[in-house]
Write a protein that holds these residues in place. Structure first.
Motif, PDB file in Angstrom:
ATOM      1  N   HIS A  63       3.222   9.302  -8.696  1.00  0.00           N
ATOM      2  CA  HIS A  63       4.341   8.480  -8.242  1.00  0.00           C
ATOM      3  C   HIS A  63       4.635   7.388  -9.260  1.00  0.00           C
ATOM      4  O   HIS A  63       3.812   7.086 -10.128  1.00  0.00           O
ATOM      5  CB  HIS A  63       4.032   7.859  -6.870  1.00  0.00           C
ATOM      6  N   ASP A  64       5.811   6.789  -9.125  1.00  0.00           N
ATOM      7  CA  ASP A  64       6.225   5.751 -10.072  1.00  0.00           C
ATOM      8  C   ASP A  64       5.541   4.420  -9.818  1.00  0.00           C
ATOM      9  O   ASP A  64       5.229   3.688 -10.754  1.00  0.00           O
ATOM     10  CB  ASP A  64       7.745   5.533  -9.999  1.00  0.00           C
ATOM     11  N   GLY A  65       5.372   4.065  -8.556  1.00  0.00           N
ATOM     12  CA  GLY A  65       4.844   2.736  -8.275  1.00  0.00           C
ATOM     13  C   GLY A  65       4.241   2.600  -6.897  1.00  0.00           C
ATOM     14  O   GLY A  65       4.324   3.509  -6.067  1.00  0.00           O
ATOM     15  N   GLU A  66       3.634   1.443  -6.665  1.00  0.00           N
ATOM     16  CA  GLU A  66       3.004   1.116  -5.387  1.00  0.00           C
ATOM     17  C   GLU A  66       3.382  -0.321  -5.022  1.00  0.00           C
ATOM     18  O   GLU A  66       3.430  -1.189  -5.898  1.00  0.00           O
ATOM     19  CB  GLU A  66       1.484   1.242  -5.487  1.00  0.00           C
ATOM     20  N   SER A 112      -4.234   4.875  -5.433  1.00  0.00           N
ATOM     21  CA  SER A 112      -3.753   3.558  -5.014  1.00  0.00           C
ATOM     22  C   SER A 112      -4.487   2.442  -5.765  1.00  0.00           C
ATOM     23  O   SER A 112      -5.718   2.429  -5.811  1.00  0.00           O
ATOM     24  CB  SER A 112      -3.953   3.379  -3.508  1.00  0.00           C
ATOM     25  N   VAL A 113      -3.715   1.511  -6.320  1.00  0.00           N
ATOM     26  CA  VAL A 113      -4.319   0.348  -6.978  1.00  0.00           C
ATOM     27  C   VAL A 113      -5.032  -0.522  -5.941  1.00  0.00           C
ATOM     28  O   VAL A 113      -6.138  -1.007  -6.178  1.00  0.00           O
ATOM     29  CB  VAL A 113      -3.246  -0.459  -7.729  1.00  0.00           C
ATOM     30  N   LEU A 114      -4.406  -0.710  -4.779  1.00  0.00           N
ATOM     31  CA  LEU A 114      -5.020  -1.545  -3.747  1.00  0.00           C
ATOM     32  C   LEU A 114      -6.319  -0.932  -3.230  1.00  0.00           C
ATOM     33  O   LEU A 114      -7.235  -1.663  -2.825  1.00  0.00           O
ATOM     34  CB  LEU A 114      -4.049  -1.762  -2.591  1.00  0.00           C
ATOM     35  N   ALA A 146       0.007  -8.577  -9.478  1.00  0.00           N
ATOM     36  CA  ALA A 146      -0.460  -7.407 -10.219  1.00  0.00           C
ATOM     37  C   ALA A 146      -1.779  -7.686 -10.924  1.00  0.00           C
ATOM     38  O   ALA A 146      -2.700  -6.854 -10.910  1.00  0.00           O
ATOM     39  CB  ALA A 146       0.600  -6.968 -11.220  1.00  0.00           C
ATOM     40  N   SER A 147      -1.880  -8.860 -11.537  1.00  0.00           N
ATOM     41  CA  SER A 147      -3.107  -9.221 -12.240  1.00  0.00           C
ATOM     42  C   SER A 147      -4.302  -9.261 -11.280  1.00  0.00           C
ATOM     43  O   SER A 147      -5.380  -8.740 -11.590  1.00  0.00           O
ATOM     44  CB  SER A 147      -2.934 -10.577 -12.921  1.00  0.00           C
ATOM     45  N   THR A 148      -4.082  -9.858 -10.114  1.00  0.00           N
ATOM     46  CA  THR A 148      -5.159  -9.943  -9.121  1.00  0.00           C
ATOM     47  C   THR A 148      -5.560  -8.574  -8.618  1.00  0.00           C
ATOM     48  O   THR A 148      -6.756  -8.258  -8.490  1.00  0.00           O
ATOM     49  CB  THR A 148      -4.714 -10.819  -7.938  1.00  0.00           C
ATOM     50  N   GLY A 158       0.797  -1.218   0.000  1.00  0.00           N
ATOM     51  CA  GLY A 158       0.000   0.000   0.000  1.00  0.00           C
ATOM     52  C   GLY A 158       0.830   1.267   0.000  1.00  0.00           C
ATOM     53  O   GLY A 158       0.290   2.357  -0.208  1.00  0.00           O
ATOM     54  N   ASP A 159       2.161   1.145   0.227  1.00  0.00           N
ATOM     55  CA  ASP A 159       3.031   2.320   0.178  1.00  0.00           C
ATOM     56  C   ASP A 159       3.319   2.680  -1.275  1.00  0.00           C
ATOM     57  O   ASP A 159       3.566   1.805  -2.116  1.00  0.00           O
ATOM     58  CB  ASP A 159       4.350   2.050   0.900  1.00  0.00           C
ATOM     59  N   CYS A 160       3.333   3.979  -1.557  1.00  0.00           N
ATOM     60  CA  CYS A 160       3.646   4.465  -2.902  1.00  0.00           C
ATOM     61  C   CYS A 160       5.030   5.113  -2.891  1.00  0.00           C
ATOM     62  O   CYS A 160       5.481   5.614  -1.852  1.00  0.00           O
ATOM     63  CB  CYS A 160       2.587   5.458  -3.370  1.00  0.00           C
TER      64      CYS A 160
END
Length: 220
Positions: free
Chosen positions: A130-133, A210-212, A163-165, A106-108
């Motif tokens: 941001h670049d990623g999570e 956030s993706v999550l 990532a898919s999930t 969950g951190d970005c």
């Protein structure tokens, strides 16, 4: 001739049960009431009603206390459980340079020059671009260093699935995202690092949100 009998004295335990019941001393009132009920049952003293009243009041007070204690304990346990599920920085206020091992799911972050490897990143608030999570942190088994090739193979399979999930669960377009990972280099392994971080990134831009949490978008 009319027989005259003096009135029976009121049993002290029964009277005390009523008084302590009114005062809210639960167990004391209940115990005194039980004693008084036994004593008045032998017809030597009066006050049976006082004893019963003490038992009832004491029992209700003990029941109320038990319910209150159960509620407090349940609330405390639920609070601890919720706290354990919160990210280390739930409001995204802790930012700045840190090692990848310090990040949790969950951190970005913004990547450094060693993208895809173990190193230093810039922790950012997920609400900012941001670049990623980080999607998941996996603790690798102890033992001799397996080598970068084996770690990369494992990371490819595991983090692709993560990532898919995550994208499917969030209802996002998988074509907008790509997975990544950080794994320990040999020196990091010798220093005790055993963490693999599975990450997610925008395919053609930075992330925002956030993706999550399901509110991520790719910015151009």
């Amino acid at each position: 001739m009319i027989e005259h009998r003096p009135p029976r004295p009121t049993d002290g335990f029964s009277l005390a049960a009523l008084v302590t019941g009114i005062l809210g001393t639960g167990p004391v009132a209940f115990a005194l009431g039980a004693i008084g009920l036994h004593r008045t049952g032998r017809a030597q003293t009066a006050g049976r009603g006082f004893a019963i009243a003490g038992i009832v009041l004491g029992g209700l007070q003990m029941l109320a206390t038990s319910i209150a204690v159960a509620w407090i304990v349940g609330t405390a346990v639920a609070g601890v459980s919720l706290l354990g599920r919160l990210p280390a920085d739930p409001f995204g206020t802790s930012t700045g340079s840190t090692t990848i091992d310090d990040l949790t799911a969950g951190d970005c972050f913004d990547s450094g020059d060693d993208d895809g490897l173990h190193g230093t990143v810039e922790r950012t608030a997920c609400a900012d671009t941001h670049d990623g999570e980080v999607l998941e942190v996996v603790t690798l088994p102890d033992g001799t260093y397996p080598g970068e090739a084996e770690l990369e193979t494992y990371a490819e399979d595991h983090c692709r699935s993560d990532a898919s999930t995550a994208v499917d669960d969030a209802g996002l377009d998988p074509d907008d995202f790509e997975y990544g990972y950080y794994y320990p280099l040999e020196q990091d392994w010798a220093d005790g690092s055993r963490l693999l971080q599975c990450t997610i990134h925008g395919w053609e831009g930075d992330l925002q949100g956030s993706v999550l949490d399901g509110d991520a978008a790719v910015t151009s």
